[in-house]
Design a protein around this motif. Structure first.
Motif, short mmCIF file in Angstrom:
data_model
loop_
_atom_site.label_atom_id
_atom_site.label_comp_id
_atom_site.label_asym_id
_atom_site.label_seq_id
_atom_site.Cartn_x
_atom_site.Cartn_y
_atom_site.Cartn_z
N ALA A 3 0.86 -1.19 0.00
CA ALA A 3 0.00 0.00 0.00
C ALA A 3 0.90 1.25 0.00
O ALA A 3 1.72 1.41 -0.88
N ASP A 4 0.80 2.09 1.04
CA ASP A 4 1.59 3.32 1.08
C ASP A 4 2.93 3.14 1.77
O ASP A 4 3.68 4.12 1.93
N SER A 5 3.25 1.93 2.19
CA SER A 5 4.49 1.68 2.91
C SER A 5 5.49 0.94 2.04
O SER A 5 5.12 0.29 1.06
N LEU A 6 6.75 1.03 2.43
CA LEU A 6 7.79 0.23 1.79
C LEU A 6 7.86 -1.14 2.45
O LEU A 6 7.67 -1.26 3.67
N ALA A 24 8.80 -9.71 -8.15
CA ALA A 24 7.61 -9.24 -7.46
C ALA A 24 7.49 -7.72 -7.53
O ALA A 24 6.40 -7.18 -7.75
N ALA A 25 8.62 -7.03 -7.34
CA ALA A 25 8.60 -5.57 -7.41
C ALA A 25 8.22 -5.10 -8.80
O ALA A 25 7.49 -4.11 -8.97
N GLN A 26 8.74 -5.79 -9.81
CA GLN A 26 8.42 -5.45 -11.19
C GLN A 26 6.93 -5.61 -11.46
O GLN A 26 6.28 -4.75 -12.06
N GLY A 77 4.76 -2.97 -9.95
CA GLY A 77 5.05 -1.60 -10.36
C GLY A 77 5.64 -0.76 -9.25
O GLY A 77 5.39 0.45 -9.16
N ALA A 78 6.47 -1.40 -8.40
CA ALA A 78 7.01 -0.70 -7.23
C ALA A 78 7.89 0.47 -7.62
O ALA A 78 7.84 1.53 -6.99
N ARG A 79 8.70 0.28 -8.66
CA ARG A 79 9.61 1.35 -9.06
C ARG A 79 8.84 2.61 -9.44
O ARG A 79 9.16 3.71 -8.97
N ARG A 80 7.82 2.47 -10.28
CA ARG A 80 7.06 3.64 -10.70
C ARG A 80 6.30 4.24 -9.52
O ARG A 80 6.22 5.47 -9.39
N ALA A 81 5.76 3.39 -8.64
CA ALA A 81 5.04 3.92 -7.48
C ALA A 81 5.98 4.73 -6.59
O ALA A 81 5.61 5.80 -6.09
#
Length: 707
Positions: free
Chosen positions: A341-344, A364-366, A369-373
């Motif tokens: 959500a809003d946390s790392l 999983a990050a890919q 979309g973790a990078r863009r978020a």
């Protein structure tokens, strides 16, 4: 305090008077005094103060109520002949009525600070605590104090060179001025974090700060722990300060600092098979955001929010008992930045034993979309920074870097060209790197090369560690001799490593050299003997991945077809000389590459293209390079490392354009081929002599196209 008579020689007291009175009043430990920085935060929100007008009593009462204060002190400064009179007016916040008026005269400039000590006693109308020395703020020199306050202003606006000069001037006037030592340690922490100067000044601040108020002594104690990398101890000190005062901006900022920098990894609830970082980056973000809520102009707090959200992995180590710093004794860990959500969400895994887990985290990050978020979150913070400091260059540079990472190159370049101060050393080197990246991606590598060369010349005579980034940037443009020297200095007593990495850089650049093959063999045997083949493949990845397969003659020192790095797995299949398996692996590789088209490239396209060509598939190679050119290139940071060693992302780009030109020419697409050749020539037109034969080949190819 208003300068009623408008005397120029006491104008500096308009702001400094709040700090002076705060430092003296804080020596009474049974009252709480709102510090000067927090007062300044409140006053910034008052409309008349923003316009430079004097603060009215009504506004002062409103500020005091917001701060939760019971009493308000306002005052006047009057210059009467050689004397300076300081008038303090004490108001009851609840009723708005004046409680008392006190006056103190300073016969000379040098007695002004002691006058504020007496004023503090009169304001409170009680005797000072036993053993307390009023009027003692750590220096008896007005000139030293003035330089200190100037330095604080520079530091808060991220003008680090100017801040260091001002604090240095203060210490030249009074070498025992604890607060100046403290702030100078902060400057060194940003500019040269590995220097001994930061810890030295922090220790001196602690040594000379015994007479300061308790809050300030705790800040000095925490700073000393922070500069000596005793992060857990530092975080504990700053947490105690916040327990006493949750509005302490400086304590929030420093809590964010120790939480950001602490690399220690510890077992989760005593389970030695699962680990967590000792400090939380979510706590770090919370701390810096609290600091910014209290003081929106705190440039220092903005920076590490950006640093965290722009990185893809957090690095750390498991420390042996009694050891505080990561080094050769610590087991290295990495955790990929994911989102919850809003946390790392960052789970550290051992690089020695858990490479599969790390690769799973990357996938999983890919997918999420973790990078863009994270980049979008960083963009929002940067926009807040811009609003807080619209006239400052630092937030504009930070915003431009985020736009670069988002692939909005033209917008980033427009901001960068309006935010710079020329080619200078030190804190603006990162800005120059971003200008270089933008110029390349806008199709002007020749301009980028000129900027890189200017940066290196500006750093002539600087210590090697300050020149390294410029040396690496220049290698992108075919200037490798300085990089050879950098490698030599980085591998003392390691002749095999020096020779290997010197040729590895050339393999990454695409410069033919079969001399690297025996070095690969020797280094592979050494690593396998100490660890295993998997680690050897990672260590040698720079040459395994990027040396032209046709130059090998079947000589592959190590292979790992089960590697969780898809690039290593692919070339390992090629090493097995099984064409059917290679083609099958390529199909999966190409599919994965297509899924990653909105991610940085990391050498994925070039490795795939080289393997396609090795099995005679020029169409597959061209497809990968076109996808890179039209998509992932814009998202690929110039300074990412595609493999262990001294090679960086941008070093791959010239050879990729040369190869793209060859493939487009073979496909009959003359315009596209000409563009690619011109890009390559722009990169290497001023390359070292050993690389000029390759440049000449590109010029001849361009001529054959009629361009």
């Amino acid at each position: 305090f208003e300068n009623v008579t408008g005397a120029a020689d006491i104008a500096w007291l308009r702001d400094a008077s709040v700090n002076l009175l705060y430092l003296d009043m804080s020596k009474w430990q049974d009252i709480r005094v709102i510090d000067d920085e927090r007062v300044a935060d409140f006053i910034r929100e008052v409309p008349e103060a923003r316009g430079g007008a004097p603060l009215t009593l009504q506004s002062g009462i409103a500020v005091a109520r917001r701060a939760g204060a019971g009493k308000l002190v306002m005052g006047d400064l009057l210059k009467i002949g050689p004397r300076t009179q300081v008038v303090g007016k004490v108001f009851d916040v609840k009723t708005g009525l004046r409680v008392r008026t006190v006056r103190q005269d300073a016969a000379t400039t040098d007695s002004i600070m002691s006058a504020f000590g007496q004023l503090a006693r009169a304001v409170l109308n009680v005797a000072p605590p036993a053993g307390t020395s009023l009027g003692s703020i750590g220096t008896g020199s007005v000139s030293a104090y003035q330089s200190y306050m100037i330095g604080v202003g520079f530091l808060n606006r991220w003008m680090l060179d100017s801040a260091r000069t001002a604090f240095g001037r203060a210490l030249a006037l009074d070498s025992s001025f604890a607060l100046a030592h403290y702030k100078l340690a902060t400057v060194y922490g940003w500019q040269t974090p590995n220097s001994e100067e930061g810890p030295r000044h922090a220790a001196l601040a602690l040594r000379y700060g015994a007479a300061l108020p308790q809050r300030e002594r705790n800040l000095l104690l925490g700073a000393a722990a922070l500069t000596e990398q005793r992060y857990a101890e530092a975080c504990s000190v700053f947490s105690r300060l916040l327990a006493a005062d949750s509005t302490d901006v400086e304590a929030w900022y420093n809590l964010g600092e120790c939480a950001y920098h602490d690399p220690a990894v510890v077992p989760l609830a005593g389970d030695t098979t699962r680990f967590v970082f000792r400090s939380s980056w979510n706590l770090m973000l919370k701390a810096f955001r609290h600091a910014l809520e209290l003081d929106p102009t705190s440039h220092l707090a903005f920076q590490h929010i950006q640093d965290a959200l722009l990185t893809r992995v957090r690095q750390g180590c498991r420390l042996p008992p009694g050891v505080e710093r990561c080094g050769s004794t610590g087991v290295l860990f990495e955790g990929v930045l994911q989102r919850d959500a809003d946390s790392l969400l960052i789970a550290p895994v051992s690089l020695a034993t858990s490479t599969a887990s790390r690769s799973e985290q990357l996938v999983a990050a890919q997918r999420q979309g973790a990078r863009r978020a994270n980049l979008e979150a960083a963009r929002q913070v940067a926009e807040e920074w811009l609003r807080a400091g619209p006239g400052e260059s630092r937030p504009r540079r930070a915003y431009a870097r985020i736009l670069l990472r988002l692939g909005r190159v033209a917008a980033a370049d427009s901001i960068l060209r309006g935010a710079g101060t020329g080619i200078v050393a030190g804190e603006s080197a990162g800005y120059v790197q971003d200008r270089i990246e933008a110029a390349i991606k806008l199709g002007n590598p020749a301009l980028a090369g000129s900027i890189a060369d200017s940066l290196l010349r500006a750093l002539a005579g600087a210590p090697p560690n300050q020149r390294n980034a410029a040396v690496i940037l220049n290698a992108t443009f075919g200037k490798v001799r300085d990089l050879d020297e950098m490698i030599r200095l980085s591998t003392p007593g390691q002749e095999l490593a020096r020779r290997y990495f010197t040729l590895q850089v050339r393999a990454i650049l695409g410069v033919p050299s079969d001399g690297i093959l025996p070095l690969e063999d020797s280094l592979a045997r050494s690593v396998v003997g100490l660890q295993d083949a998997k680690r050897a493949a990672v260590t040698l990845a720079g040459s395994l991945l990027f040396l032209e397969p046709g130059l090998r003659g079947g000589r592959w020192p190590v292979a790992d077809t089960a590697s969780t790095d898809p690039r290593i797995a692919l070339v390992s299949h090629l090493a097995r000389s099984d064409r059917a398996r290679v083609r099958s692996a390529l199909a999966g590789y190409d599919s994965a590459a297509a899924e990653r088209q909105n991610e940085p490239d990391g050498g994925l396209a070039l490795v795939g293209a080289l393997v396609h060509l090795a099995v005679g598939d020029s169409i597959g190679a061209l497809r990968l390079l076109r996808r890179f050119h039209d998509g992932s290139w814009a998202l690929s940071p110039i300074g990412d490392q595609p493999a262990t060693g001294f090679g960086f992302e941008a070093m791959l780009w010239p050879r990729m354009f040369l190869l793209l030109g060859d493939l487009e020419a073979a496909a009959g697409r003359k315009d596209q081929a000409a563009h690619a050749y011109r890009m390559f020539i722009g990169f290497w037109q001023h390359a070292d002599p050993e690389l000029q034969p390759i440049v000449q080949r590109a010029r001849e190819a361009l001529t054959r196209l009629g361009s």
